[in-house]
Design a protein around this motif. Structure first.
Motif, PDB file in Angstrom:
ATOM      1  N   MET A 244       0.856  -1.181   0.000  1.00  0.00           N
ATOM      2  CA  MET A 244       0.000   0.000   0.000  1.00  0.00           C
ATOM      3  C   MET A 244       0.893   1.233   0.000  1.00  0.00           C
ATOM      4  N   SER A 245       0.503   2.252  -0.759  1.00  0.00           N
ATOM      5  CA  SER A 245       1.300   3.475  -0.857  1.00  0.00           C
ATOM      6  C   SER A 245       0.373   4.660  -1.082  1.00  0.00           C
ATOM      7  N   ILE A 246       0.770   5.842  -0.519  1.00  0.00           N
ATOM      8  CA  ILE A 246      -0.021   7.072  -0.617  1.00  0.00           C
ATOM      9  C   ILE A 246       0.765   8.096  -1.423  1.00  0.00           C
ATOM     10  N   CYS A 247       0.044   8.845  -2.248  1.00  0.00           N
ATOM     11  CA  CYS A 247       0.650   9.931  -3.014  1.00  0.00           C
ATOM     12  C   CYS A 247       0.610  11.216  -2.181  1.00  0.00           C
ATOM     13  N   VAL A 248       1.622  12.068  -2.371  1.00  0.00           N
ATOM     14  CA  VAL A 248       1.729  13.310  -1.600  1.00  0.00           C
ATOM     15  C   VAL A 248       0.955  14.431  -2.268  1.00  0.00           C
ATOM     16  N   TRP A 249       1.062  14.536  -3.595  1.00  0.00           N
ATOM     17  CA  TRP A 249       0.471  15.677  -4.307  1.00  0.00           C
ATOM     18  C   TRP A 249      -0.964  15.420  -4.763  1.00  0.00           C
ATOM     19  N   LYS A 250      -1.381  14.178  -4.763  1.00  0.00           N
ATOM     20  CA  LYS A 250      -2.728  13.841  -5.203  1.00  0.00           C
ATOM     21  C   LYS A 250      -3.424  13.014  -4.132  1.00  0.00           C
ATOM     22  N   SER A 251      -4.734  12.985  -4.193  1.00  0.00           N
ATOM     23  CA  SER A 251      -5.518  12.204  -3.219  1.00  0.00           C
ATOM     24  C   SER A 251      -5.664  10.779  -3.726  1.00  0.00           C
TER      25      SER A 251
ATOM     26  N   VAL B 111       4.037  -2.130  -3.797  1.00  0.00           N
ATOM     27  CA  VAL B 111       3.645  -1.019  -4.651  1.00  0.00           C
ATOM     28  C   VAL B 111       4.127   0.268  -4.006  1.00  0.00           C
ATOM     29  N   ALA B 112       4.497   1.246  -4.837  1.00  0.00           N
ATOM     30  CA  ALA B 112       4.951   2.545  -4.344  1.00  0.00           C
ATOM     31  C   ALA B 112       4.535   3.612  -5.343  1.00  0.00           C
ATOM     32  N   LEU B 113       3.918   4.700  -4.843  1.00  0.00           N
ATOM     33  CA  LEU B 113       3.500   5.831  -5.666  1.00  0.00           C
ATOM     34  C   LEU B 113       4.535   6.936  -5.600  1.00  0.00           C
ATOM     35  N   HIS B 114       4.838   7.499  -6.750  1.00  0.00           N
ATOM     36  CA  HIS B 114       5.731   8.662  -6.805  1.00  0.00           C
ATOM     37  C   HIS B 114       5.029   9.845  -6.145  1.00  0.00           C
ATOM     38  N   PRO B 115       5.775  10.733  -5.466  1.00  0.00           N
ATOM     39  CA  PRO B 115       5.123  11.892  -4.823  1.00  0.00           C
ATOM     40  C   PRO B 115       4.274  12.721  -5.771  1.00  0.00           C
ATOM     41  N   SER B 116       4.640  12.759  -7.061  1.00  0.00           N
ATOM     42  CA  SER B 116       3.849  13.528  -8.016  1.00  0.00           C
ATOM     43  C   SER B 116       2.573  12.827  -8.443  1.00  0.00           C
ATOM     44  N   GLY B 117       2.471  11.520  -8.175  1.00  0.00           N
ATOM     45  CA  GLY B 117       1.297  10.768  -8.574  1.00  0.00           C
ATOM     46  C   GLY B 117       1.273  10.409 -10.045  1.00  0.00           C
ATOM     47  N   LEU B 118       2.389  10.586 -10.750  1.00  0.00           N
ATOM     48  CA  LEU B 118       2.442  10.297 -12.182  1.00  0.00           C
ATOM     49  C   LEU B 118       3.109   8.965 -12.489  1.00  0.00           C
ATOM     50  N   TYR B 119       3.789   8.371 -11.494  1.00  0.00           N
ATOM     51  CA  TYR B 119       4.477   7.100 -11.696  1.00  0.00           C
ATOM     52  C   TYR B 119       4.186   6.183 -10.516  1.00  0.00           C
ATOM     53  N   MET B 120       4.348   4.891 -10.781  1.00  0.00           N
ATOM     54  CA  MET B 120       4.087   3.904  -9.736  1.00  0.00           C
ATOM     55  C   MET B 120       5.012   2.714  -9.943  1.00  0.00           C
ATOM     56  N   LEU B 121       5.584   2.229  -8.840  1.00  0.00           N
ATOM     57  CA  LEU B 121       6.397   1.014  -8.845  1.00  0.00           C
ATOM     58  C   LEU B 121       5.539  -0.153  -8.390  1.00  0.00           C
ATOM     59  N   VAL B 122       5.650  -1.273  -9.107  1.00  0.00           N
ATOM     60  CA  VAL B 122       4.922  -2.481  -8.733  1.00  0.00           C
ATOM     61  C   VAL B 122       5.911  -3.639  -8.745  1.00  0.00           C
ATOM     62  N   GLY B 123       6.026  -4.344  -7.622  1.00  0.00           N
ATOM     63  CA  GLY B 123       6.922  -5.489  -7.515  1.00  0.00           C
ATOM     64  C   GLY B 123       6.188  -6.773  -7.839  1.00  0.00           C
ATOM     65  N   TYR B 124       6.315  -7.216  -9.105  1.00  0.00           N
ATOM     66  CA  TYR B 124       5.675  -8.460  -9.516  1.00  0.00           C
ATOM     67  C   TYR B 124       6.587  -9.648  -9.209  1.00  0.00           C
ATOM     68  N   ALA B 125       6.057 -10.837  -9.434  1.00  0.00           N
ATOM     69  CA  ALA B 125       6.818 -12.046  -9.129  1.00  0.00           C
ATOM     70  C   ALA B 125       8.015 -12.202 -10.061  1.00  0.00           C
ATOM     71  N   ASP B 126       7.947 -11.660 -11.293  1.00  0.00           N
ATOM     72  CA  ASP B 126       9.048 -11.826 -12.229  1.00  0.00           C
ATOM     73  C   ASP B 126       9.968 -10.616 -12.287  1.00  0.00           C
TER      74      ASP B 126
ATOM     75  N   ASP C 257      -4.819  17.998  -9.572  1.00  0.00           N
ATOM     76  CA  ASP C 257      -5.674  17.235 -10.479  1.00  0.00           C
ATOM     77  C   ASP C 257      -4.971  16.929 -11.799  1.00  0.00           C
ATOM     78  N   ASP C 258      -3.632  17.077 -11.852  1.00  0.00           N
ATOM     79  CA  ASP C 258      -2.906  16.866 -13.101  1.00  0.00           C
ATOM     80  C   ASP C 258      -2.905  15.376 -13.460  1.00  0.00           C
ATOM     81  N   VAL C 259      -3.007  15.138 -14.801  1.00  0.00           N
ATOM     82  CA  VAL C 259      -3.038  13.776 -15.308  1.00  0.00           C
ATOM     83  C   VAL C 259      -2.154  13.710 -16.548  1.00  0.00           C
ATOM     84  N   LEU C 260      -1.392  12.614 -16.701  1.00  0.00           N
ATOM     85  CA  LEU C 260      -0.583  12.403 -17.895  1.00  0.00           C
ATOM     86  C   LEU C 260      -1.460  11.911 -19.038  1.00  0.00           C
ATOM     87  N   ILE C 261      -1.287  12.539 -20.195  1.00  0.00           N
ATOM     88  CA  ILE C 261      -2.025  12.133 -21.393  1.00  0.00           C
ATOM     89  C   ILE C 261      -0.998  11.821 -22.475  1.00  0.00           C
TER      90      ILE C 261
END
Length: 1264
Positions: free
Chosen positions: A376-383, A417-432, A666-670
């Motif tokens: 579980m991970s929380i973003c700093v700049w986004k809800s 899982v880990a959220l970047h402080p900006s909320g634009l990237y996320m790390l996910v640790g999969y089995a592979d 409320d910024d979102v990557l497009i």
């Protein structure tokens, strides 16, 4: 001292394994269990109300069953006992007031668990079904509350009962289903009695549903729906699986089916739930929901199927089985609950509108996790908050709106899982791999994949420029933007469970199961401090607000405070419950923890030796993750039960006012492609709008013109019709005047004729009216007389009623006086008893005082006696000193004897130790034998269970055997016919095989002859070319000799030189001239055939020699393979020894760690290169071809078949069946004919050469 308060705000998750855990309380309110709470979810407003059903201080442990009353007001919640001796508790909740109404303890059963409950039709009675060992069914009048009847629904301990259900109309009728159990009880004469009927085959019946007062539906594990009417089996519907396998997708996107195993195979045909609506009966069967319709003759027929809305690449398994179906009160909506913790819905009141349509079910709630939440991970700049689970899902939530933003299902399990402080990237640790994902408006896109398998913890730095990930026992720090490795930290010897960055991102702290807490410097890439306490297991850690200390959660129910400078444990705080996770915020003035029993704790800060906390019950499993938002207003907890809770944090006055709220971005990557596509689409749409506007204007103009034309035509028609109507009106008015005049004439004549009749009728009617009036006056007089008598009777009755009331009033007043007297007497008695009690109390106090004085006097006398005895003992002590001196001499004498005895004692101790070792060995053997005995007893119990199950199936198998015997006789005849046909086919096949081998042998001979002929032809062509050159030279020389005819001497010399050059030296010219005429054409062909046969024999000899050579080479290669395998094993042993030496060197020399690691890595890489090259050469040798008849291919080394031997597949395999054999024979025949044609052409060509060039033929024969 500060302590924050938390209140539950929202909960995500459901527990479908609990019977009745999902119910409708109203048309738009769904009640389901989440953790240790009940959630009331409004399907329209998406709001929630949470009820904590856990009984405080009760000896209970978790939810076991839920049931709702038909009135939808009362909810029964059963909690199982914490131990086998404890009793289950059933709580009745009022859903209108959200309060407990009644609490009942199930003391009538030996079992601590209630597995099913049901309310009666009038909601006054409750039936509870307990589990093993007694399987007791109890009927309750819950309003009192008391049990009114109890019976054992199963007489066999292993025969389980699954569901109890009341009849829809009859409050005294209820039914029970289970393993081979179908019983219907009726409550009469204070007991539950079994009703006769309802007989069927002994199968495992899971669910039931009363459709009417006398109709019962039952579903079993064999996929059969049994329909009983008045106790008799009227219909049986069998549900078959179209594909009884799980589905996977191949490379072309088509679903591939694999055989089912384990629970999936058992659940493939199981009917889990039943429910009836106004028009349909819904049956949950495997991954779909079947609905039935009732025909005119009263039988049920399958009308359609409602499937789950799953993507095409979803692999179906038991997690997609629908195990519960519930219906709303107004029959508008039904809900389906899957084993994988998902809730779907579909309108229930449809009438065939969804027939033939797939994926009719839609989600009623957001996507829930079905297994333990691991990250579980929380973003700093986004809800935003992200969670991942071992159910292979990653979900993104918005904690401001409490809604789901994104849910992604993958093929690998996610561990962190880990959220970047900006909320634009996320790390996910999969089995592979560890994957860095970009969060975009339409989903996630992989940016980079790191080769870290099963990363259990990953976390971004506070600035987002770095992230740390766990790779086994190693911590790796990467640059977020360049993907470079910044540092590698090695120190933990066991699994790492906690990571946290400092606020300035210069240090990183970690803890693990090895009892170690380390602080790492990022810039220098080295360890700053360590604190290792063996025997402890740490699961979470954090910095204090001043960064001077580190708080670590230990598995021994304690929180340890470690100094960041000295790396020593300063204090240890003991907790009541074992804590798994901890977090803090608001400059360390608020602290929260999650416990192993699923509770969330709000700790009072700063921590004291005895930790004070407020406890809130949330999860049904241990808290796996806990986090606090950056502004400290929201708390989030995740559990091993797959549930997620959002809490609202309320700060008290000790925090210095309310906490300021953060304004989230409320910024979102497009993606750029999406923007281009949208811009182009927008441009196209604008153009289309302009075109449509022009078209609409043009169409409007055309329509207006057309409407004007139509309007003109309509007006002309209207005017014409008006004129025609006016003409008709004038004609009608004229006719009316004429008809009116005729009517007046007829009227006058009618009045004259009917006037006299009218007068006569009037006189007769007046006479009748007078008679009726006289009768009316007589009846009115009678009515007055009756009213007077009635009034008299009423007066008498009122007088009598008043007298009776006076008597009753006097009687009850006398009784009231007696009751008042009794009350006064009771008050007098109470006052007297109070006085007696006070007197008794005073007397008891006096007696106690007297006893205390007596005891004091007694102890004083005892003290005096003890002092006198001390004086006497002091005199006796002097006497004893003398005796001691005499005894000292005796002691010295005894020392010698003691030394001798000690020597003997040491010998005996050695004997005792050997005997103790023998005793310990015998004890171990006894324990092992006891374990084997217990295992055998368990096996015996399992065998008994299996025997019981086999006895159940015996009856079914006997019936099936009888049916199969009936079917065997006609099949035996067909088998005999087919066997005779097979024998004929085998005979034909053998004949074809013989012919095939004969043709094959001929073909090989022809091929060899053809090859020899081709070689001979090449030799002859070469000789022809050489002789052609000689003939050219001879012609040139002859032309030169003709020029010397006038010079005989020179002509003679040139002829002699020509004879020497063009004639053989050992042959005379006469012989050469005579030779061409000596052999005929037939002799020449026979000679050529003999030569070819001789060349064939020579080729056979060379072929046999080559075979021997290839066999020897094969044996040599196998021997070399064996030697190479031995060398590889030796190299592997050397590699293991070098690895152990490297490990010892690392432990021995920490100061020169970096230099030694490089040397060892170089040596290890060199060893790995030699091993790799040898293995590569070995595989190259293992894959070499082996010579023989046809091409042979050997498998690589180390790969063997099922028999454990290496396989050699030859390419000369015969055909499998007769048709293929015929095709092969025809091909061989065609090849033989082609060879014969070639052979004949070659022979004809040789004959042509012999005829044209006799000189050349003679030379070739001499050469042979």
């Amino acid at each position: 001292m500060a302590q924050a308060e938390i209140t539950p705000r929202y909960a995500f998750g459901v527990r479908p394994d609990i019977p009745g855990s999902v119910v409708f309380s109203s048309d738009r309110s769904l009640v389901y269990s989440c953790g240790k709470n009940l959630v009331i979810y409004n399907t329209e407003t998406l709001q929630q109300q949470l009820i904590s059903y856990a009984t405080a201080g009760g000896d209970v442990d978790g939810l076991s069953a839920v049931s709702i009353s038909p009135s939808r007001r009362f909810l029964a919640v059963a909690e199982q006992g914490a131990s086998s001796e404890a009793h289950a508790l059933v709580t009745i909740w009022d859903l209108h007031t959200l309060r407990r109404r009644k609490v009942m303890q199930i003391k009538e059963s030996q079992s601590p668990t209630v597995i099913s409950m049901s309310f009666s039709a009038d909601s006054k009675y409750l039936a509870t079904q307990s589990s093993k060992p007694d399987w007791s069914l109890t009927l309750w009048n819950w309003e009192k509350p008391k049990s009114i009847a109890t019976v054992k629904s199963s007489n066999i301990t292993t025969a389980a009962v699954y569901q109890v259900l009341f009849n829809l109309v009859d409050n005294t009728l209820l039914s029970v289903v289970g393993d081979g159990i179908l019983k219907v009880y009726r409550y009469s004469e204070n007991a539950l009695k079994v009703i006769s009927g309802f007989k069927t085959e002994p199968t495992v019946m899971r669910c039931q549903h009363w459709v009417a007062e006398d109709k019962l539906l039952v579903g079993n594990d064999a996929g059969e729906l049994l329909i009983f009417l008045k106790g008799e089996l009227k219909q049986k519907l069998i549900f078959e699986m179209p594909l009884p396998e799980t589905e996977e997708l191949d490379g072309d996107g088509q679903r591939v089916h694999e055989p089912l195993e384990g629970d999936d195979a058992l659940n493939a045909r199981r009917i889990h739930a039943l429910v009836s609506g106004s028009r349909h009966v819904y049956v949950s069967f495997n991954h779909s929901m079947q609905y039935l319709e009732r025909s005119e003759d009263g039988r049920y027929e399958r009308a359609g199927e409602l499937a789950l809305p799953l993507p095409k690449d979803t692999r179906l398994d038991s997690a997609h089985d629908i195990i519960q179906i519930v219906r709303a009160p107004s029959d508008d909506v039904i809900a389906a609950v899957t084993r994988g913790n998902q809730i779907y819905t579909v309108p229930s009141g449809f009438s065939g509108t969804l027939k033939g349509m797939g994926n009719n079910l839609t989600r009623l709630t957001p996507t829930f996790h079905s297994k333990a939440i691991t990250g579980m991970s929380i973003c700093v700049w986004k809800s935003l908050i992200a969670t991942c689970s071992t159910d292979k899902s990653v979900i993104l939530w918005d904690f401001e709106s409490c809604q789901q933003e994104l849910a992604i299902q993958s093929k690998e399990e996610a561990y962190s899982v880990a959220l970047h402080p900006s909320g634009l990237y996320m790390l996910v640790g999969y089995a592979d791999k560890l994957r860095l994902m970009g969060l975009q408006i339409d989903g996630m896109r992989e940016c980079k994949a790191f080769t870290i398998r099963a990363c259990r913890e990953c976390v971004f730095s506070n600035g987002g420029q770095f992230f740390a990930a766990i790779n086994g026992n190693l911590i790796q720090v990467f640059n977020t933007y360049t993907y470079d490795v910044v540092a590698n930290f090695k120190g933990h010897s066991n699994k790492i469970r906690g990571l946290q960055w400092s606020p300035d991102d210069r240090t990183l702290i970690s803890c693990g199961l090895d009892g170690g807490v380390y602080e790492w410097l990022i810039d220098e890439g080295k360890r700053n401090g360590e604190c290792v306490t063996k025997g402890h297991h740490y699961s979470s850690l954090l910095y204090t607000s001043d960064l001077k200390n580190i708080l670590v959660v230990a598995a021994d129910s304690s929180i340890k405070e470690i100094s960041a400078k000295t790396s020593e444990v300063q204090r240890s705080f003991k907790t009541i419950a074992p804590i798994t996770q901890i977090t803090a915020g608001h400059q360390g003035r608020m602290m929260f923890a999650g416990a192993a029993n699923g509770t969330v704790l709000s700790l009072k800060c700063p921590l004291a030796s005895a930790i004070e906390h407020n406890e809130l019950i949330a999860h049904s499993g241990a808290v796996s993750k806990i986090a606090l938002s950056n502004d400290g207003q929201h708390l989030f907890t995740a559990g091993e039960d797959g549930s997620l809770f959002f809490f609202k944090v309320q700060a008290g006055d000790s925090f210095g006012g309310s906490i300021s709220r953060t304004q989230y971005s409320d910024d979102v990557l497009i993606p750029k492609n999406m923007l281009k596509d949208k811009d182009s689409a927008l441009h196209d749409l604008n153009q289309r709008v302009d075109e449509l506007q022009v078209e609409n204007e043009y169409q409007l103009r055309l329509k207006t013109l057309a409407h004007n034309d139509v309007l003109m035509e309509m007006t002309e028609k209207f005017h014409k019709e008006m004129e025609s109507l006016q003409k008709q009106l004038t004609a009608v008015t004229n006719e009316k005047s004429k008809m009116q005049k005729a009517y007046e004439k007829e009227k006058l004549s009618f009045l004259e004729n009917k006037g006299q009749e009218f007068l006569e009728m009037e006189t007769s009617n007046n006479m009748k009216l007078m008679d009726e009036y006289e009768k009316y006056e007589e009846l009115q007089a009678k009515c007055q007389r009756l009213e007077e008598t009635h009034e008299k009777k009423m007066k008498d009755l009122t007088q009598m009623n008043e007298a009776a009331q006076r008597e009753i009033r006097l009687h009850y007043e006398a009784k009231l006086k007696e009751m008042h007297d009794e009350l006064e007497h009771a008050e007098d008695l109470r006052s007297e008893m109070k006085r007696d009690f006070e007197e008794m109390k005073a007397q008891i106090e006096e007696d106690c005082d007297r006893e205390i004085l007596d005891d004091a006097n007694m102890f004083e006398t005892k003290m005096r006696e003890a002092k006198e005895q001390n004086i006497k003992l002091a005199g006796e002590a002097g006497v004893m000193k003398k005796k001691v001196n005499s005894l000292a001499k005796e002691i010295t004498e005894h020392k010698a004897t003691i030394e001798k005895l000690q020597g003997e004692r040491s010998k005996l101790q050695g004997v005792i130790k050997t005997l103790e070792k023998d005793i310990q060995g015998l004890k171990k053997e006894m324990l092992e034998r006891e374990e084997t005995i217990s295992d055998k007893e368990r096996q015996i119990v399992d065998i008994r269970k299996k025997n019981q199950e086999l006895e159940k199936f015996k009856f079914v198998l006997d019936f099936k055997i009888k049916e199969l015997k009936r079917q065997i006789e006609p099949r035996d005849a067909t088998i005999a016919r087919k066997e005779s046909k097979i024998n004929r086919m085998t005979a034909e096949l053998s004949a074809y095989e013989k012919a095939y081998h004969a043709y094959k042998h001929e073909a090989t001979g022809y091929k060899q002859k053809l090859e020899s002929q081709e070689g001979e032809m090449l030799q002859q062509q070469e000789k022809i070319r050489v002789l052609g050159l000689l003939i050219k030279n001879l012609k040139k020389d002859l032309s030169d000799a003709l020029g010397l005819i006038q010079y005989p001497k020179e002509l003679k010399k040139s002829v002699i030189t020509m004879g020497e050059t063009y004639l053989p030296k050992d042959k005379k010219p006469e012989e050469v001239v005579q030779k061409p005429s000596m052999m005929s054409e037939s002799e020449n062909s026979a000679y050529v055939i003999n030569c070819l046969e001789r060349s064939n024999e020579a080729l056979d000899k060379t072929l046999s020699k080559d075979r021997k050579i290839h066999r020897e080479e094969k044996a040599r290669i196998l021997a070399e393979n064996v030697q190479l395998i031995k060398e590889i094993n030796e190299l592997r042993g050397d590699l293991k020894s070098t690895r152990t030496r490297v490990h010892d060197l690392e432990v021995a020399a920490k100061s020169q760690r970096t230099l030694r690691l490089q040397q060892v890595a170089a040596s290890a890489s060199a060893v790995g290169m030699t091993a790799g090259s040898s293995s590569a050469s070995l595989t190259a040798l293992g894959a070499s071809p082996v010579a023989g008849y046809g091409t042979a291919v050997s498998l690589p080394l180390g790969r063997q078949d099922n028999a454990g031997q290496q396989r050699v597949h030859t390419g000369t395999a015969g055909p499998d069946d007769v048709s293929e054999l015929r095709q092969v024979i025809e091909q061989q025949k065609e090849e033989l004919t082609a060879l014969r044609v070639k052979y004949r052409a070659a022979l004809s060509g040789q004959r042509a050469t012999v005829v044209n060039f006799p000189m050349i033929r003679s030379t070739s024969v001499t050469g042979q």
